[in-house]
Design a protein around this motif. Structure first.
Motif, short mmCIF file in Angstrom:
data_model
loop_
_atom_site.label_atom_id
_atom_site.label_comp_id
_atom_site.label_asym_id
_atom_site.label_seq_id
_atom_site.Cartn_x
_atom_site.Cartn_y
_atom_site.Cartn_z
N HIS A 1 -22.19 -22.21 80.14
CA HIS A 1 -22.88 -21.40 81.14
C HIS A 1 -21.92 -20.98 82.26
O HIS A 1 -22.11 -19.94 82.89
CB HIS A 1 -24.07 -22.17 81.71
N SER B 1 -19.89 -18.09 80.79
CA SER B 1 -20.65 -16.84 80.73
C SER B 1 -20.89 -16.24 82.11
O SER B 1 -21.38 -15.11 82.22
CB SER B 1 -21.99 -17.08 80.04
N ARG C 1 -23.02 -17.52 84.32
CA ARG C 1 -24.36 -17.85 84.81
C ARG C 1 -24.32 -18.92 85.90
O ARG C 1 -25.15 -18.92 86.81
CB ARG C 1 -25.25 -18.35 83.68
N LEU C 2 -23.35 -19.84 85.81
CA LEU C 2 -23.25 -20.94 86.75
C LEU C 2 -21.82 -21.07 87.26
O LEU C 2 -20.88 -20.53 86.67
CB LEU C 2 -23.70 -22.25 86.09
N ARG C 3 -21.65 -21.85 88.30
CA ARG C 3 -20.32 -22.13 88.85
C ARG C 3 -20.09 -23.65 88.79
O ARG C 3 -20.97 -24.44 89.14
CB ARG C 3 -20.22 -21.64 90.29
N ALA D 1 -29.58 -21.06 87.34
CA ALA D 1 -28.97 -19.73 87.27
C ALA D 1 -29.73 -18.73 88.14
O ALA D 1 -29.13 -17.81 88.72
CB ALA D 1 -28.94 -19.25 85.82
N ILE E 1 -31.42 -25.50 83.78
CA ILE E 1 -30.31 -24.55 83.72
C ILE E 1 -30.79 -23.15 84.06
O ILE E 1 -30.16 -22.40 84.83
CB ILE E 1 -29.65 -24.57 82.32
N THR E 2 -31.93 -22.78 83.49
CA THR E 2 -32.51 -21.45 83.76
C THR E 2 -32.82 -21.28 85.24
O THR E 2 -32.50 -20.25 85.85
CB THR E 2 -33.80 -21.24 82.94
N THR F 1 -25.60 -23.04 91.57
CA THR F 1 -26.02 -21.66 91.36
C THR F 1 -24.99 -20.72 91.98
O THR F 1 -24.47 -20.99 93.08
CB THR F 1 -27.41 -21.41 91.98
N PRO F 2 -24.66 -19.62 91.33
CA PRO F 2 -23.64 -18.71 91.87
C PRO F 2 -24.03 -18.09 93.21
O PRO F 2 -23.15 -17.61 93.95
CB PRO F 2 -23.54 -17.63 90.78
N SER F 3 -25.32 -18.09 93.53
CA SER F 3 -25.75 -17.51 94.79
C SER F 3 -25.42 -18.39 95.99
O SER F 3 -25.49 -17.94 97.14
CB SER F 3 -27.25 -17.24 94.76
#
Length: 336
Positions: free
Chosen positions: A224, A227, A229-231, A207, A203-204, A143-145
């Motif tokens: 993803h 876009s 949404r993910l890393r 993200a 995936i949802t 997750t990008p966070s």
């Protein structure tokens, strides 16, 4: 009269024996010719997974080329269910004449035998290994966070927060589950498993930050990443993927010895003649070296295997099976 009758009987037996021997001798060339003519009709290839799935798509690309090599169509017969074990069991019961083959993955021969003790087949006894055709690596997504940008940073963060990172999978005992369990064990970190019934919902949630990492297939995961949404941190194969050439492997990222791919291969029922096995092996080996096949597989994130003999393929599967058996046992993995 009795002597004449005895002589007549002996002559009759002699002629019957001679006729039988002559018939057998005449049949030998016919049998040899029949074997040499393989295939003289279409070959059924059981794919124990659903149509349009990863295994089916790979099988179709390779089978089309093999059909050209052999001059007979390879007809794919999808027999999905129970993680591929239903179609696999059906293939084990087929005649060992080369007209029924099995196109399958590591799931049915290296993983399921250690998760399903009551399988309707014995992976190491009921089949004839024929050809290793391709391999598909996975990509490690986060997750990008999550405040990490490399595998080493992920490991350090997990060690500083034991048990607080969640990982998504497509279900208990799947290759996604095993990949993550093996990664965590080798890295010496504690992660919490969150199983899903597939990767779409995971995936949802990934993200959104509800789960923190996922080993996904490269073709489905990388869009993803593109876009935002993910890393993506790394790929699990021995070399970089053509679909993500800028991503390092897990080994390159600082975790020596970690490698995991889903292999694709061809089997026949047990008892196939070595000469026939060799001919089928050669046809598949030629097919996976074809430039058009290589290009088509690359679009799916799949690498053609290096040409192997049936014995080499068998040894590879045995090693892979032993590896997953240990991961499953050490991590107490079940299908429940």
């Amino acid at each position: 009269m009795r002597a004449r009758s005895t002589v007549s009987t002996m002559r009759r037996h002699w002629f019957q024996t001679a006729a039988a021997l002559a018939g057998a001798l005449l049949a030998l060339p016919a049998l040899a010719q029949g074997e040499a003519a393989w295939p003289n009709r279409p070959v059924r290839v059981i794919v124990p997974f659903p149509p349009s799935g990863a295994t089916d798509l790979v099988a179709r690309v390779i089978a089309q080329r093999v059909s050209q090599e052999l001059g007979q169509p390879l007809i794919l017969d999808n027999r999905p269910g129970a993680g591929g074990t239903i179609g696999t069991a059906e293939a084990a019961k087929a005649a060992a004449d080369g007209y029924t083959l099995l196109f399958t993955t590591s799931s049915t021969h290296a993983i399921s035998p250690h998760l399903m003790p009551k399988l309707a087949y014995k992976a190491d006894k009921d089949f004839t290994p024929i050809a290793h055709t391709a391999d598909a690596a996975s990509v490690l997504l986060i997750t990008p966070s999550l405040p990490v940008k490399s595998v080493q940073e992920l490991i350090a963060h997990a060690k500083a927060n034991p048990g607080k990172l969640n990982y998504a999978t497509s279900g208990n005992g799947t290759i996604v589950h095993l990949n993550t369990a093996a990664f965590a064990a080798q890295a010496g970190i504690q992660l919490t498993h969150v199983p899903y019934k597939g990767t779409a919902q995971s995936i949802t949630d990934l993200a959104a930050g509800q789960v923190h990492l996922l080993f996904d297939s490269i073709p489905t995961g990388m869009p993803h990443v593109a876009s935002g949404r993910l890393r993506a941190l790394a790929v699990t194969g021995d070399k970089r993927s053509t679909l993500a050439p800028n991503l390092p492997t897990v080994v390159e990222s600082g975790l020596p010895g970690y490698s995991s791919v889903t292999w694709f291969g061809v089997y026949g029922p047990a008892g196939m003649k070595p000469e026939l096995v060799g001919r089928i092996n050669q046809a598949f080996n030629r097919a996976i070296q074809n430039p058009e096949v290589i290009a088509s597989l690359a679009k799916q994130g799949v690498e053609p295997a290096k040409a192997q003999t049936p014995a080499q393929f068998s040894a590879m599967v045995q090693a892979d099976s032993a590896r997953w058996a240990k991961v499953i046992k050490d991590n107490h993995i079940t299908l429940e």
